[in-house]
Design an enzyme around this catalytic site. Structure first.
Site, PDB file in Angstrom:
ATOM      1  N   GLU A 159      -9.749  29.110 -54.483  1.00  0.00           N
ATOM      2  CA  GLU A 159      -8.572  29.808 -54.992  1.00  0.00           C
ATOM      3  C   GLU A 159      -7.575  28.765 -55.475  1.00  0.00           C
ATOM      4  OE1 GLU A 159      -7.608  32.713 -51.697  1.00  0.00           O
ATOM      5  OE2 GLU A 159      -8.367  34.088 -53.214  1.00  0.00           O
TER       6      GLU A 159
ATOM      7  N   ASN B 180      -2.978  37.890 -42.140  1.00  0.00           N
ATOM      8  CA  ASN B 180      -2.000  36.845 -41.813  1.00  0.00           C
ATOM      9  C   ASN B 180      -1.014  36.546 -42.951  1.00  0.00           C
ATOM     10  OD1 ASN B 180      -4.108  35.762 -43.256  1.00  0.00           O
ATOM     11  ND2 ASN B 180      -4.160  33.837 -42.113  1.00  0.00           N
TER      12      ASN B 180
ATOM     13  N   GLU C  11     -13.212  33.430 -48.776  1.00  0.00           N
ATOM     14  CA  GLU C  11     -12.263  32.566 -48.061  1.00  0.00           C
ATOM     15  C   GLU C  11     -12.336  32.970 -46.597  1.00  0.00           C
ATOM     16  OE1 GLU C  11     -10.603  30.094 -49.024  1.00  0.00           O
ATOM     17  OE2 GLU C  11     -10.517  30.233 -51.189  1.00  0.00           O
TER      18      GLU C  11
ATOM     19  N   CYS D 250      -5.947  30.287 -41.283  1.00  0.00           N
ATOM     20  CA  CYS D 250      -7.393  29.997 -41.352  1.00  0.00           C
ATOM     21  C   CYS D 250      -7.687  28.508 -41.331  1.00  0.00           C
ATOM     22  CB  CYS D 250      -7.955  30.610 -42.611  1.00  0.00           C
ATOM     23  SG  CYS D 250      -7.024  30.128 -44.074  1.00  0.00           S
TER      24      CYS D 250
HETATM   25  P1  NAD Z   1     -11.632  40.478 -40.883  1.00  0.00           P
HETATM   26  O1  NAD Z   1     -12.844  39.762 -41.317  1.00  0.00           O
HETATM   27  O2  NAD Z   1     -11.694  41.304 -39.654  1.00  0.00           O
HETATM   28  O3  NAD Z   1     -11.144  41.470 -42.035  1.00  0.00           O
HETATM   29  C1  NAD Z   1     -10.838  41.012 -43.340  1.00  0.00           C
HETATM   30  C2  NAD Z   1     -10.814  42.181 -44.301  1.00  0.00           C
HETATM   31  O4  NAD Z   1     -12.146  42.659 -44.509  1.00  0.00           O
HETATM   32  C3  NAD Z   1     -10.011  43.393 -43.833  1.00  0.00           C
HETATM   33  O5  NAD Z   1      -9.289  43.904 -44.930  1.00  0.00           O
HETATM   34  C4  NAD Z   1     -11.089  44.363 -43.385  1.00  0.00           C
HETATM   35  O6  NAD Z   1     -10.700  45.720 -43.467  1.00  0.00           O
HETATM   36  C5  NAD Z   1     -12.190  44.061 -44.377  1.00  0.00           C
HETATM   37  N1  NAD Z   1     -13.542  44.431 -43.967  1.00  0.00           N
HETATM   38  C6  NAD Z   1     -14.062  44.462 -42.710  1.00  0.00           C
HETATM   39  N2  NAD Z   1     -15.366  44.816 -42.747  1.00  0.00           N
HETATM   40  C7  NAD Z   1     -15.692  44.989 -44.048  1.00  0.00           C
HETATM   41  C8  NAD Z   1     -16.896  45.347 -44.733  1.00  0.00           C
HETATM   42  N3  NAD Z   1     -18.035  45.581 -44.087  1.00  0.00           N
HETATM   43  N4  NAD Z   1     -16.872  45.427 -46.081  1.00  0.00           N
HETATM   44  C9  NAD Z   1     -15.733  45.171 -46.771  1.00  0.00           C
HETATM   45  N5  NAD Z   1     -14.563  44.841 -46.171  1.00  0.00           N
HETATM   46  C10 NAD Z   1     -14.542  44.745 -44.835  1.00  0.00           C
HETATM   47  O7  NAD Z   1     -10.495  39.360 -40.802  1.00  0.00           O
HETATM   48  P2  NAD Z   1      -9.015  39.470 -40.212  1.00  0.00           P
HETATM   49  O8  NAD Z   1      -9.123  39.618 -38.727  1.00  0.00           O
HETATM   50  O9  NAD Z   1      -8.246  40.462 -40.989  1.00  0.00           O
HETATM   51  O10 NAD Z   1      -8.443  38.043 -40.568  1.00  0.00           O
HETATM   52  C11 NAD Z   1      -8.670  36.901 -39.809  1.00  0.00           C
HETATM   53  C12 NAD Z   1      -9.794  36.082 -40.397  1.00  0.00           C
HETATM   54  O11 NAD Z   1      -9.539  35.777 -41.757  1.00  0.00           O
HETATM   55  C13 NAD Z   1      -9.953  34.738 -39.702  1.00  0.00           C
HETATM   56  O12 NAD Z   1     -11.312  34.446 -39.515  1.00  0.00           O
HETATM   57  C14 NAD Z   1      -9.335  33.766 -40.688  1.00  0.00           C
HETATM   58  O13 NAD Z   1      -9.779  32.454 -40.570  1.00  0.00           O
HETATM   59  C15 NAD Z   1      -9.700  34.374 -41.994  1.00  0.00           C
HETATM   60  N6  NAD Z   1      -8.798  33.909 -43.057  1.00  0.00           N
HETATM   61  C16 NAD Z   1      -9.271  33.045 -44.014  1.00  0.00           C
HETATM   62  C17 NAD Z   1      -8.435  32.564 -45.004  1.00  0.00           C
HETATM   63  C18 NAD Z   1      -8.919  31.603 -46.053  1.00  0.00           C
HETATM   64  O14 NAD Z   1      -8.280  31.488 -47.102  1.00  0.00           O
HETATM   65  N7  NAD Z   1     -10.025  30.895 -45.876  1.00  0.00           N
HETATM   66  C19 NAD Z   1      -7.092  32.969 -45.029  1.00  0.00           C
HETATM   67  C20 NAD Z   1      -6.642  33.846 -44.045  1.00  0.00           C
HETATM   68  C21 NAD Z   1      -7.503  34.310 -43.069  1.00  0.00           C
END
Ligand code: NAD
Length: 485
Positions: free
Chosen positions: A459, A154, A251, A285
């Protein structure tokens, strides 16, 4: 149509763009049209090895520089990022589909803020002196070593910068893996840091899906992992990092509440709910997707909300007039449509929008459900799309219990004119980031992060330093050593 989006190569390692076409192809799709606008290759084992060995190799010399020298590099990078804000914002819009109206004021700018803030702080990082009679202890604030950053889709520029800036300020090096959905922007962050004087290997970017992330997390040369992603991914990454007793920052996701008391300024509360549900097409998020509205103000709130939503300009995200863009991907759009269907099925009252637009790209109207109850799926699960659930409540004790009845704890907001109630409610929220009469601000000066399953660590702000450095205590004896025998 051709787009100015194809990067020079897939990865940026050891100060240079690097390609290895043996890696699986990752298509980059423009969310506003569904067209392929670039492609990158997933990192092969050789690319992963090159990135980690470069980061390891560069770390000692980077940490040996003074904080002032490291900070100068970061601040120069901040200046370059601001100078290129237009081009970076256009790219961010291609990568994510978020409207230029947003990207031009939020993404590269907040990345630059982080580089500037931590660049300024690098020279101030010190240990302390602890006097013990004649003897004394001093502490040294030392880097952790090689940090891995893994990003969500995002905010690709912001996430790459929010992780990179404090890590580098503390003398660490980084290997960053962006989301496979938005692989373009982090490469620019690496390019800019290098141009600003970061030595080769200090900040590296490699592409790939979860398997590449997992390979980074489990490598012995990695000392810390910072993930921005969903709770299920967080669980896996946290567990994998635990096997190597590595430092982590998580996060993760949320299902945050916004509470609107009936003494609130309705216009401000509606603005907060719009910002907290529809900015970035709801893909934030910390969004306040459970909007608890006290019964006395409910109709006024819903009426004003529907009026204001009609002013949303949905369209070409590169047009500065557009204020609401598409979802990031066909897949995410499908997930959101599934939740909207569930909301209807489970008896929530659809009061606004929610239809897919009959045009190219992954567009869906902002959607508001009223009469939502706590047990409904749309009130419990993170949707990560523009779906607001409005719930009714009678009094403060009741709403606090309901607001906190979730496994998430990322953010929470309250709208009221009652000063003491505002602070009492903020104190009672089980959430890492709380708002009074506002929503979703995230300045670099303030800590950002979640409690409960929304994450660990913080962060931004001075707090981030503790998550990218460690203290060494050094005991100094001025007299003789006393031993029992
Ligand atoms: P996701 O969890 O599908 O993927 C996040 C990242 O993790 C990607 O780069 C992915 O390739 C990687 N990944 C996936 N499986 C992995 C593994 N087993 N080991 C290591 N890396 C792995 O999330 P998304 O769909 O890209 O993003 C949306 C999510 O992120 C939502 O839940 C949102 O709330 C959260 N988010 C949180 C924050 C925050 O600061 N708290 C900010 C933005 C988004």
């Amino acid at each position: 149509m051709t787009y100015p989006t194809q990067p020079k190569a897939s990865h940026f390692i050891n100060g240079k763009y690097v390609e290895d076409t043996d890696g699986a192809v990752i298509d980059v799709i423009y969310p506003a049209s569904g067209e392929k606008i670039a492609q990158v290759h997933s990192a092969t084992p050789a690319v992963i090895e090159f990135a980690l060995s470069s980061a390891r190799q560069a770390q000692g010399a980077w940490a040996a520089m003074t904080g002032t020298e490291r900070g100068r590099v970061l601040r120069r990078a901040a200046d370059i990022m601001r100078e290129r804000n237009h081009d970076l914002s256009v790219l961010e819009t291609y990568d994510t589909g978020k409207p230029y109206q947003e990207t031009s004021v939020v993404d590269a700018t907040s990345g630059a803020d982080a580089l500037e803030y931590f660049g300024g702080m690098a020279a101030t990082l010190t240990g302390e002196h602890i006097q013990l009679g004649e003897d004394w202890v001093y502490t040294r604030r030392e880097p952790l070593g090689v940090c891995v950053g893994i990003g969500a889709w995002n905010y690709p520029t912001q996430i790459a910068s929010w992780k990179g800036a404090p890590a580098l300020a503390c003398g660490n090096t980084m290997v960053f893996k962006p989301s496979e959905t938005t692989p373009l922007c982090a490469l620019k962050v690496a390019e800019i840091l290098h141009e600003a004087g970061a030595p080769a290997g200090v900040y590296n970017v490699i592409q790939g899906l979860g398997d590449v992330g997992a390979a980074l997390v489990t490598d012995d040369r990695v000392d810390k992992v910072s993930l921005t992603g969903s709770v299920p991914t967080g669980r896996k990454v946290y567990a994998a990092a635990a096997a190597g007793i590595k430092h982590v920052t998580m996060e993760l996701g949320g299902k945050s509440p916004i509470i609107v008391f009936d003494d609130a300024d309705v216009e401000n509360a509606v603005s907060g709910a719009i910002l907290g549900n529809f900015y970035s097409s709801g893909q934030v998020c910390s969004n306040g997707t459970r909007v608890f509205v006290q019964k006395g103000i409910k109709e006024a709130f819903l009426t004003r909300l529907a009026e204001r939503l009609k002013d949303a300009v949905i369209g070409d995200p590169q047009d500065p007039a557009t204020s609401f863009g598409p979802m990031v991907s066909e897949r995410q759009l499908g997930i959101v449509e599934g939740y909207i269907a569930k909301g209807k099925e489970e008896g929530a009252r659809l009061v606004y929008g929610g239809a897919r637009l009959a045009q190219d790209g992954f567009y869906i109207e902002p959607c508001v459900f009223a009469d939502v109850t706590d047990d409904m799926t749309i009130a419990r699960e993170e949707i990560f799309g523009p779906v607001m659930a409005v719930l009714d409540f009678d009094d403060e004790d009741e709403v606090m219990a309901r607001a906190n009845a979730t496994e998430f704890g990322l953010a929470a907001g309250v709208f009221t004119r009652d000063l003491t109630r505002a602070h009492r409610v903020a104190a009672g929220f089980q959430a890492g980031t709380c708002y009074i009469n506002t929503y979703n601000d995230a300045p670099v000066e303030a800590p950002f992060g979640g409690s409960k399953q929304s994450g660990v660590g913080r962060e931004n702000s001075k707090a981030a330093i503790a998550h990218y450095s460690q203290l060494k205590s050094v005991y100094v004896r001025m007299g003789d050593v006393e031993a029992p025998f």
